[in-house]
Motif scaffolding. Structure first.
Motif, PDB file in Angstrom:
ATOM      1  N   LYS A 175       8.093 -15.111   5.104  1.00 32.15           N
ATOM      2  CA  LYS A 175       7.081 -16.151   4.987  1.00 32.15           C
ATOM      3  C   LYS A 175       6.135 -15.779   3.847  1.00 32.15           C
ATOM      4  CE  LYS A 175       7.337 -16.969   9.940  1.00 32.15           C
ATOM      5  NZ  LYS A 175       6.665 -16.779  11.221  1.00 32.15           N
ATOM      6  N   PRO A 176       5.441 -16.756   3.263  1.00 36.47           N
ATOM      7  CA  PRO A 176       4.503 -16.439   2.177  1.00 36.47           C
ATOM      8  C   PRO A 176       3.498 -15.357   2.606  1.00 36.47           C
ATOM      9  CG  PRO A 176       4.771 -18.799   2.373  1.00 36.47           C
ATOM     10  CD  PRO A 176       5.486 -18.194   3.546  1.00 36.47           C
ATOM     11  N   GLY A 177       3.329 -14.373   1.746  1.00 35.73           N
ATOM     12  CA  GLY A 177       2.378 -13.298   2.002  1.00 35.73           C
ATOM     13  C   GLY A 177       2.915 -12.139   2.813  1.00 35.73           C
ATOM     14  N   GLU A 178       4.114 -12.261   3.390  1.00 34.54           N
ATOM     15  CA  GLU A 178       4.665 -11.162   4.170  1.00 34.54           C
ATOM     16  C   GLU A 178       5.218 -10.077   3.246  1.00 34.54           C
ATOM     17  OE1 GLU A 178       6.141 -12.680   8.486  1.00 34.54           O
ATOM     18  OE2 GLU A 178       7.545 -12.972   6.841  1.00 34.54           O
ATOM     19  N   ARG A 179       4.998  -8.837   3.673  1.00 33.94           N
ATOM     20  CA  ARG A 179       5.529  -7.680   2.958  1.00 33.94           C
ATOM     21  C   ARG A 179       6.146  -6.726   3.962  1.00 33.94           C
ATOM     22  NH1 ARG A 179       2.010  -6.033  -2.047  1.00 33.94           N
ATOM     23  NH2 ARG A 179       3.326  -4.276  -1.641  1.00 33.94           N
ATOM     24  N   ILE A 180       6.970  -5.829   3.466  1.00 37.65           N
ATOM     25  CA  ILE A 180       7.713  -4.907   4.323  1.00 37.65           C
ATOM     26  C   ILE A 180       6.845  -3.681   4.610  1.00 37.65           C
ATOM     27  CG2 ILE A 180       9.785  -3.472   4.461  1.00 37.65           C
ATOM     28  CD1 ILE A 180      10.660  -5.808   2.203  1.00 37.65           C
ATOM     29  N   VAL A 181       6.663  -3.383   5.902  1.00 34.60           N
ATOM     30  CA  VAL A 181       5.827  -2.249   6.295  1.00 34.60           C
ATOM     31  C   VAL A 181       6.625  -1.126   6.958  1.00 34.60           C
ATOM     32  CG1 VAL A 181       3.733  -3.641   6.441  1.00 34.60           C
ATOM     33  CG2 VAL A 181       5.142  -3.339   8.484  1.00 34.60           C
ATOM     34  N   ALA A 182       7.875  -1.394   7.330  1.00 35.99           N
ATOM     35  CA  ALA A 182       8.735  -0.360   7.919  1.00 35.99           C
ATOM     36  C   ALA A 182      10.188  -0.829   7.847  1.00 35.99           C
ATOM     37  CB  ALA A 182       8.350  -0.086   9.370  1.00 35.99           C
ATOM     38  N   PHE A 183      11.117   0.133   7.903  1.00 34.11           N
ATOM     39  CA  PHE A 183      12.532  -0.212   7.954  1.00 34.11           C
ATOM     40  C   PHE A 183      13.309   0.887   8.648  1.00 34.11           C
ATOM     41  CE2 PHE A 183      12.262   2.070   3.895  1.00 34.11           C
ATOM     42  CZ  PHE A 183      13.328   2.949   3.980  1.00 34.11           C
ATOM     43  N   ILE A 223       4.955   2.560   6.238  1.00 30.16           N
ATOM     44  CA  ILE A 223       3.817   2.767   5.352  1.00 30.16           C
ATOM     45  C   ILE A 223       2.825   3.737   5.975  1.00 30.16           C
ATOM     46  CG2 ILE A 223       4.039   0.546   4.197  1.00 30.16           C
ATOM     47  CD1 ILE A 223       1.718  -0.491   5.926  1.00 30.16           C
ATOM     48  N   GLN A 224       2.134   4.464   5.104  1.00 32.81           N
ATOM     49  CA  GLN A 224       1.053   5.337   5.530  1.00 32.81           C
ATOM     50  C   GLN A 224      -0.297   4.651   5.323  1.00 32.81           C
ATOM     51  OE1 GLN A 224       2.010   8.742   3.074  1.00 32.81           O
ATOM     52  NE2 GLN A 224       2.973   9.769   4.806  1.00 32.81           N
ATOM     53  N   LEU A 225      -0.332   3.686   4.411  1.00 31.29           N
ATOM     54  CA  LEU A 225      -1.520   2.887   4.177  1.00 31.29           C
ATOM     55  C   LEU A 225      -1.098   1.492   3.757  1.00 31.29           C
ATOM     56  CD1 LEU A 225      -2.964   3.471   0.707  1.00 31.29           C
ATOM     57  CD2 LEU A 225      -1.281   5.076   1.555  1.00 31.29           C
ATOM     58  N   GLY A 226      -1.934   0.509   4.047  1.00 35.30           N
ATOM     59  CA  GLY A 226      -1.576  -0.896   3.855  1.00 35.30           C
ATOM     60  C   GLY A 226      -1.146  -1.280   2.461  1.00 35.30           C
ATOM     61  N   SER A 227      -1.751  -0.682   1.451  1.00 35.40           N
ATOM     62  CA  SER A 227      -1.418  -1.070   0.079  1.00 35.40           C
ATOM     63  C   SER A 227      -0.021  -0.624  -0.331  1.00 35.40           C
ATOM     64  CB  SER A 227      -2.449  -0.507  -0.898  1.00 35.40           C
ATOM     65  OG  SER A 227      -2.446   0.908  -0.848  1.00 35.40           O
ATOM     66  N   ALA A 228       0.643   0.197   0.491  1.00 33.51           N
ATOM     67  CA  ALA A 228       1.990   0.678   0.172  1.00 33.51           C
ATOM     68  C   ALA A 228       3.087  -0.277   0.638  1.00 33.51           C
ATOM     69  CB  ALA A 228       2.212   2.054   0.799  1.00 33.51           C
ATOM     70  N   ALA A 229       2.721  -1.371   1.314  1.00 33.40           N
ATOM     71  CA  ALA A 229       3.731  -2.336   1.774  1.00 33.40           C
ATOM     72  C   ALA A 229       4.556  -2.817   0.588  1.00 33.40           C
ATOM     73  CB  ALA A 229       3.049  -3.512   2.474  1.00 33.40           C
ATOM     74  N   LEU A 230       5.847  -3.050   0.826  1.00 34.92           N
ATOM     75  CA  LEU A 230       6.785  -3.388  -0.254  1.00 34.92           C
ATOM     76  C   LEU A 230       7.035  -4.886  -0.361  1.00 34.92           C
ATOM     77  CD1 LEU A 230       9.567  -0.709   0.404  1.00 34.92           C
ATOM     78  CD2 LEU A 230       7.683  -0.581  -1.238  1.00 34.92           C
ATOM     79  N   ASP A 231       7.218  -5.328  -1.600  1.00 37.69           N
ATOM     80  CA  ASP A 231       7.707  -6.675  -1.850  1.00 37.69           C
ATOM     81  C   ASP A 231       9.221  -6.658  -1.653  1.00 37.69           C
ATOM     82  OD1 ASP A 231       5.293  -7.953  -2.601  1.00 37.69           O
ATOM     83  OD2 ASP A 231       5.399  -6.956  -4.556  1.00 37.69           O
ATOM     84  N   PRO A 232       9.828  -7.797  -1.303  1.00 35.94           N
ATOM     85  CA  PRO A 232      11.281  -7.836  -1.102  1.00 35.94           C
ATOM     86  C   PRO A 232      12.080  -7.352  -2.317  1.00 35.94           C
ATOM     87  CG  PRO A 232      10.283  -9.849  -0.311  1.00 35.94           C
ATOM     88  CD  PRO A 232       9.201  -9.069  -0.993  1.00 35.94           C
TER      89      PRO A 232
END
Length: 115
Positions: free
Chosen positions: A10-18, A55-64
């Protein structure tokens, strides 16, 4: 080389774990280690291996796009050892906010051979 496709974020979603499970193969490399992530690789000799991270901190979330060609796996070479990949991604619209898990199977985990 493995890439993750067809996420339907969805718009604005980023990957925080896998978590990626590899059956009939092993993890050879992770060419672009994401900064700000904690990663764990289990490269078991049984050819049942896996990698997980978050992620260890929010800004590290990944784009697809950062999951294109992100993992190198090798096949076991065993006669019955066809490579099978599965796993899941956790995505969030903002760190600490609503999260959802997206299941991954061979349809979303695209492979291409490298030499």
């Amino acid at each position: 080389m493995v890439s993750v496709d067809s996420l339907g974020l969805k718009p604005g979603e980023r990957i925080v774990a896998f978590h990626i499970h590899v059956a009939g193969g092993g993890i050879r490399a992770l060419p672009h280690l994401p900064m700000g992530w904690s990663l764990s690789i289990d490269n078991d000799a049984s050819w049942q291996t896996g990698i997980e991270g978050g992620i260890q901190l929010g800004s590290a979330a990944l784009d697809p796009a950062e999951l294109q060609d992100f993992l190198v796996v090798e096949t076991s070479g065993l006669p019955d050892g066809g490579l099978r990949l599965s796993g899941d991604l956790v995505v969030s619209d903002a760190p600490g906010e609503t999260q959802r898990t997206i299941a991954l199977d061979m349809a979303e985990l695209r492979q291409r051979k490298i030499r």
